[in-house]
Design a protein around this motif. Structure first.
Motif, PDB file in Angstrom:
ATOM      1  N   PHE A  42       4.994   3.587  -2.782  1.00 31.12           N
ATOM      2  CA  PHE A  42       4.768   2.170  -2.510  1.00 31.12           C
ATOM      3  C   PHE A  42       5.709   1.617  -1.437  1.00 31.12           C
ATOM      4  O   PHE A  42       5.671   0.419  -1.147  1.00 31.12           O
ATOM      5  CB  PHE A  42       4.955   1.339  -3.782  1.00 31.12           C
ATOM      6  CG  PHE A  42       3.774   1.367  -4.725  1.00 31.12           C
ATOM      7  CD1 PHE A  42       2.485   1.130  -4.280  1.00 31.12           C
ATOM      8  CD2 PHE A  42       3.964   1.612  -6.082  1.00 31.12           C
ATOM      9  CE1 PHE A  42       1.401   1.139  -5.151  1.00 31.12           C
ATOM     10  CE2 PHE A  42       2.893   1.617  -6.963  1.00 31.12           C
ATOM     11  CZ  PHE A  42       1.611   1.386  -6.493  1.00 31.12           C
ATOM     12  N   GLU A 196       2.323  -9.648  -1.708  1.00 31.75           N
ATOM     13  CA  GLU A 196       1.443  -8.517  -1.444  1.00 31.75           C
ATOM     14  C   GLU A 196       0.962  -7.848  -2.734  1.00 31.75           C
ATOM     15  O   GLU A 196       1.590  -7.943  -3.787  1.00 31.75           O
ATOM     16  CB  GLU A 196       2.167  -7.462  -0.601  1.00 31.75           C
ATOM     17  CG  GLU A 196       2.386  -7.854   0.844  1.00 31.75           C
ATOM     18  CD  GLU A 196       3.003  -6.736   1.663  1.00 31.75           C
ATOM     19  OE1 GLU A 196       2.994  -6.851   2.894  1.00 31.75           O
ATOM     20  OE2 GLU A 196       3.512  -5.757   1.070  1.00 31.75           O
ATOM     21  N   ARG A 198      -0.048  -3.817  -3.567  1.00 30.31           N
ATOM     22  CA  ARG A 198       0.007  -2.461  -3.019  1.00 30.31           C
ATOM     23  C   ARG A 198      -0.718  -1.512  -3.969  1.00 30.31           C
ATOM     24  O   ARG A 198      -0.419  -1.469  -5.165  1.00 30.31           O
ATOM     25  CB  ARG A 198       1.453  -2.023  -2.793  1.00 30.31           C
ATOM     26  CG  ARG A 198       2.182  -2.930  -1.807  1.00 30.31           C
ATOM     27  CD  ARG A 198       3.585  -2.442  -1.483  1.00 30.31           C
ATOM     28  NE  ARG A 198       4.258  -3.407  -0.608  1.00 30.31           N
ATOM     29  CZ  ARG A 198       5.472  -3.234  -0.080  1.00 30.31           C
ATOM     30  NH1 ARG A 198       6.145  -2.120  -0.347  1.00 30.31           N
ATOM     31  NH2 ARG A 198       5.993  -4.160   0.702  1.00 30.31           N
ATOM     32  N   VAL A 245      -2.721  -2.263   1.306  1.00 30.40           N
ATOM     33  CA  VAL A 245      -1.939  -3.490   1.082  1.00 30.40           C
ATOM     34  C   VAL A 245      -2.871  -4.684   1.208  1.00 30.40           C
ATOM     35  O   VAL A 245      -3.549  -4.864   2.233  1.00 30.40           O
ATOM     36  CB  VAL A 245      -0.782  -3.606   2.086  1.00 30.40           C
ATOM     37  CG1 VAL A 245      -0.007  -4.900   1.846  1.00 30.40           C
ATOM     38  CG2 VAL A 245       0.136  -2.394   1.976  1.00 30.40           C
TER      39      VAL A 245
END
Length: 251
Positions: A42, A196, A198, A245
């Motif tokens: 990640f 975000e 991920r 993402v």
């Protein structure tokens, strides 16, 4: 701690296809990884995450949450099995780990030794993650660290987390979930994040990229969720060197 919303309804899934050249995944495995491995696939910086709220979706017996808390990160893990007692989860770990590690050793072409020097090293790392999880689970589930839930509906308010993570579910198990489920799952991940999302990896059980990725990204963009594919400094399962993402605030 983020406020919980009402529990989601059960999922409807498709029957997966199996074959000799892919991982045999008749059901979603209860399988977990360490914070160090999360940081690799990640591209995470634990220091930068101190004081932040982070959600790990479909976490299984990963030790990311317990290790993150030790580093000052307000981490919460979600999994549909988190209503089970510790003993039952230990049994699931025993069975699923035995099945998965046997497959790793019999389907070696699906793996790359860039992250771990051997299957034994990978197994030891994942078993250490499960041990840390089990030691933390029983006392912490009552305090909201481990929440029973599953995509495509999560029991959290909009924008409850600074960062949302989802590993080894959407595309590894793509044969179990149709395209509409993938859209709904990604939209839900984006809903509960004000930063975000991920998602890793972007390949299926045979190591091939998810065939509908471009369509998925285009559909999400119509909903105000822009996305990008980022390379990561990681590869164990073949093709697992990138993540998707999502940024619901970038449009």
């Amino acid at each position: 701690m983020p406020t919980l919303a009402p529990p989601p309804p059960p999922l409807t899934v498709r029957r997966p296809r199996t074959g000799a050249s892919i991982l045999d995944l008749p059901a979603v495995s209860f399988f977990g990884r360490t914070l160090d491995e999360y940081c690799r696939f990640f591209a995470l910086d634990p220091v930068a995450l101190r004081g932040r709220a982070v959600l790990d979706v479909a976490a299984g017996p990963a030790s990311f949450t317990v290790e993150a808390h030790r580093r000052g990160i307000d981490a919460v893990a979600v999994d549909p099995l988190y209503d089970l007692p510790q003993g039952e989860l230990a049994g699931r770990i025993r069975d699923d780990y035995a099945r998965m590690f046997e497959q790793m050793r019999t389907k070696q072409r699906l793996f790359r030794f860039k992250t771990f020097p051997s299957f034994d090293a990978a197994e030891a790392d994942r078993r250490a993650a499960a041990s840390r999880f089990l030691a933390d689970y029983e006392g912490r589930v009552r305090h909201g660290r481990y929440v029973k839930a599953s995509l495509p509906l999560l029991p959290f308010l909009d924008g409850a987390f600074d960062l949302v993570l989802c590993a080894h579910l959407l595309f590894i198990y793509a044969a179990r979930f149709d395209f509409e489920w993938h859209v709904a799952a990604c939209a839900e991940l984006a809903r509960v994040s004000h930063g975000e999302v991920r998602i890793h990896p972007l390949v299926g059980p045979g190591g091939k990229p998810y065939a509908e990725l471009d369509r998925l990204r285009a559909t999400l963009e119509t909903r105000g969720i822009v996305s990008e594919v980022r390379k990561v400094n990681y590869e164990f399962f073949v093709g697992s060197s990138s993540m998707l993402v999502l940024n619901p605030k970038a449009s």
